[in-house]
Design a protein around this motif. Structure first.
Motif, PDB file in Angstrom:
ATOM      1  N   TYR A 127       0.988  -1.234  -0.007  1.00 56.59           N
ATOM      2  CA  TYR A 127       0.051  -0.077   0.108  1.00 56.59           C
ATOM      3  C   TYR A 127       0.986   1.237  -0.269  1.00 56.59           C
ATOM      4  N   SER A 128       0.914   2.170  -0.932  1.00 58.55           N
ATOM      5  CA  SER A 128       1.445   3.357  -1.033  1.00 58.55           C
ATOM      6  C   SER A 128       0.395   4.608  -0.526  1.00 58.55           C
ATOM      7  N   GLY A 129       0.895   5.264   0.380  1.00 58.45           N
ATOM      8  CA  GLY A 129       0.147   6.490   0.978  1.00 58.45           C
ATOM      9  C   GLY A 129      -0.650   6.075   2.360  1.00 58.45           C
ATOM     10  N   ARG A 130      -1.475   7.149   2.674  1.00 56.62           N
ATOM     11  CA  ARG A 130      -2.378   6.699   3.804  1.00 56.62           C
ATOM     12  C   ARG A 130      -3.259   5.520   3.489  1.00 56.62           C
ATOM     13  N   LEU A 131      -3.081   4.838   4.425  1.00 57.45           N
ATOM     14  CA  LEU A 131      -4.013   3.355   4.799  1.00 57.45           C
ATOM     15  C   LEU A 131      -5.467   3.805   4.638  1.00 57.45           C
ATOM     16  N   GLN A 132      -6.194   2.768   3.911  1.00 57.67           N
ATOM     17  CA  GLN A 132      -7.829   2.823   4.191  1.00 57.67           C
ATOM     18  C   GLN A 132      -7.938   1.657   4.928  1.00 57.67           C
ATOM     19  N   MET A 133      -8.188   1.715   6.049  1.00 58.26           N
ATOM     20  CA  MET A 133      -8.259   0.638   7.380  1.00 58.26           C
ATOM     21  C   MET A 133      -9.407  -0.336   6.821  1.00 58.26           C
ATOM     22  N   SER A 134     -10.510   0.041   6.347  1.00 60.10           N
ATOM     23  CA  SER A 134     -11.412  -0.963   5.770  1.00 60.10           C
ATOM     24  C   SER A 134     -10.705  -1.889   4.702  1.00 60.10           C
ATOM     25  N   VAL A 135     -10.081  -1.389   3.738  1.00 56.44           N
ATOM     26  CA  VAL A 135      -9.313  -2.196   2.897  1.00 56.44           C
ATOM     27  C   VAL A 135      -8.265  -3.199   3.347  1.00 56.44           C
ATOM     28  N   LEU A 136      -7.221  -2.659   4.307  1.00 53.93           N
ATOM     29  CA  LEU A 136      -6.441  -3.108   4.906  1.00 53.93           C
ATOM     30  C   LEU A 136      -7.246  -4.419   5.888  1.00 53.93           C
ATOM     31  N   ARG A 137      -8.215  -4.266   6.405  1.00 57.76           N
ATOM     32  CA  ARG A 137      -8.932  -5.204   7.292  1.00 57.76           C
ATOM     33  C   ARG A 137      -9.288  -6.275   6.371  1.00 57.76           C
ATOM     34  N   LYS A 138     -10.000  -5.844   5.398  1.00 61.64           N
ATOM     35  CA  LYS A 138     -10.408  -6.992   4.424  1.00 61.64           C
ATOM     36  C   LYS A 138      -9.116  -7.862   3.798  1.00 61.64           C
ATOM     37  N   ASP A 139      -8.000  -7.280   3.385  1.00 60.00           N
ATOM     38  CA  ASP A 139      -7.107  -7.785   2.776  1.00 60.00           C
ATOM     39  C   ASP A 139      -6.460  -8.686   3.962  1.00 60.00           C
ATOM     40  N   ILE A 140      -6.324  -8.141   5.195  1.00 61.70           N
ATOM     41  CA  ILE A 140      -5.587  -9.050   6.345  1.00 61.70           C
ATOM     42  C   ILE A 140      -6.671 -10.440   6.566  1.00 61.70           C
ATOM     43  N   GLN A 141      -7.779 -10.099   6.625  1.00 69.35           N
ATOM     44  CA  GLN A 141      -8.691 -11.349   6.633  1.00 69.35           C
ATOM     45  C   GLN A 141      -8.677 -12.352   5.411  1.00 69.35           C
ATOM     46  N   THR A 142      -8.529 -11.941   4.282  1.00 73.79           N
ATOM     47  CA  THR A 142      -8.312 -12.737   2.980  1.00 73.79           C
ATOM     48  C   THR A 142      -7.032 -13.474   3.121  1.00 73.79           C
ATOM     49  N   MET A 143      -5.912 -12.730   3.586  1.00 78.76           N
ATOM     50  CA  MET A 143      -4.635 -13.486   3.955  1.00 78.76           C
ATOM     51  C   MET A 143      -4.673 -14.720   4.991  1.00 78.76           C
ATOM     52  N   LEU A 144      -5.314 -14.280   5.958  1.00 80.50           N
ATOM     53  CA  LEU A 144      -5.592 -15.206   7.008  1.00 80.50           C
ATOM     54  C   LEU A 144      -6.349 -16.381   6.821  1.00 80.50           C
ATOM     55  N   ASP A 145      -7.440 -16.115   6.127  1.00 81.67           N
ATOM     56  CA  ASP A 145      -8.502 -17.084   5.429  1.00 81.67           C
ATOM     57  C   ASP A 145      -7.777 -17.892   4.518  1.00 81.67           C
ATOM     58  N   ALA A 146      -6.737 -17.660   3.701  1.00 85.20           N
ATOM     59  CA  ALA A 146      -6.079 -18.483   2.685  1.00 85.20           C
ATOM     60  C   ALA A 146      -5.189 -19.184   3.513  1.00 85.20           C
ATOM     61  N   LYS A 147      -4.691 -19.105   4.493  1.00 85.24           N
ATOM     62  CA  LYS A 147      -3.679 -20.009   5.166  1.00 85.24           C
ATOM     63  C   LYS A 147      -4.471 -21.235   6.084  1.00 85.24           C
ATOM     64  N   GLN A 148      -5.676 -21.090   6.250  1.00 84.49           N
ATOM     65  CA  GLN A 148      -6.482 -21.925   6.986  1.00 84.49           C
ATOM     66  C   GLN A 148      -7.286 -23.369   6.266  1.00 84.49           C
TER      67      GLN A 148
END
Length: 185
Positions: free
Chosen positions: A164-185
Motif C-alpha cells: 500500500y502506498s500512501g495513507r491506509l484505508q483501514m477498511s481495505v487493510l482489514r479486508k486484505d488481512i482477513q483474506t490473507m488469514l483465510d487463505a492459510k486455514q
C-alpha cells in the motif's frame, strides 16, 4: 542378435525411458512447489536478517517476527499521513493481536525522534529505527515511488501479500488481512 538379447535390450530401454519420465516429473513438481522468490519476497528474507534498534534503543533481531502474518508500516515522524494512521494501526494491533498478527513500525527517521514520538503517543506495536536506510528496505519491498507512508502485508509463509502506498484505508487493510488469514486455514 538373438531374440532374447533383443528383448532384454528393449526392456532396458523401456526401463530407462520410464525412469527418465519419472525423474522429469519429479523435477517439474519440485519446481512448482518451490517457485522462485520475487524480488519483494527476497527483500522480506533480507528484512528478517536485520537487527534494528527499537524506540527504547535496544537492538533486536527482526527474525523474531518470522512465521507470522505481519503488517510492516514504513513511516516518519515528519510525515503527517503516517502520524494520522498510527492510532488506527495501534487499535488494529490490539484487536487482531490474538490472531497472531503483528504490526511493526519501521521509522525512516532518527532514533531520538522515534523514541520521543513513542513517549508522546504510546503506540501499541513495536517501533524500530532504520534511519534513512529504511527507505532502501521499503524500495526493495516494492516502494517504487519512494513515498511515505508505505505498508507491506506479509503472509505467515513470508511472502508479500500486498503493498500500500500512501495513507491506509483501514477498511481495505482489514479486508486484505482477513483474506490473507483465510487463505492459510
Amino acid at each position: 542378435m538373438s531374440i532374447t538379447k533383443s528383448m532384454s535390450l528393449r526392456m532396458k530401454l523401456i526401463t530407462a525411458l520410464v525412469a527418465l519420465l519419472f525423474a522429469g516429473l519429479g523435477v517439474f513438481l519440485a519446481v512448482q512447489h518451490d517457485k522462485p522468490l520475487t524480488p519483494a519476497d527476497r527483500a522480506v528474507q533480507d528484512f528478517f536478517a536485520l537487527s534494528l534498534p527499537n524506540h527504547e534503543r535496544q537492538t533486536q533481531k527482526l527474525a523474531q517476527w518470522r512465521k507470522r502474518p505481519l503488517v510492516i508500516n514504513f513511516w516518519a515522524t515528519w510525515c503527517a499521513p503516517c502520524v494520522d494512521e498510527m492510532p488506527e494501526l495501534s487499535a488494529l494491533q490490539k484487536e487482531l493481536g490474538q490472531k497472531n498478527l503483528q504490526i511493526l513500525g519501521i521509522g525512516i527517521d532518527k532514533l531520538d525522534n522515534i523514541a520521543e514520538f513513542q513517549g508522546k503517543h504510546q503506540i501499541s506495536y513495536p517501533l524500530y529505527g532504520a534511519g534513512f536506510e529504511g527507505a532502501q528496505i521499503a524500495q526493495e519491498m516494492g516502494n517504487v515511488a519512494g513515498g511515505l507512508p508505505f505498508t507491506v502485508l506479509i503472509s505467515a509463509d513470508e511472502r508479500v501479500f500486498k503493498v500500500y502506498s500512501g495513507r491506509l484505508q483501514m477498511s481495505v487493510l482489514r479486508k486484505d488481512i482477513q483474506t490473507m488469514l483465510d487463505a492459510k486455514q
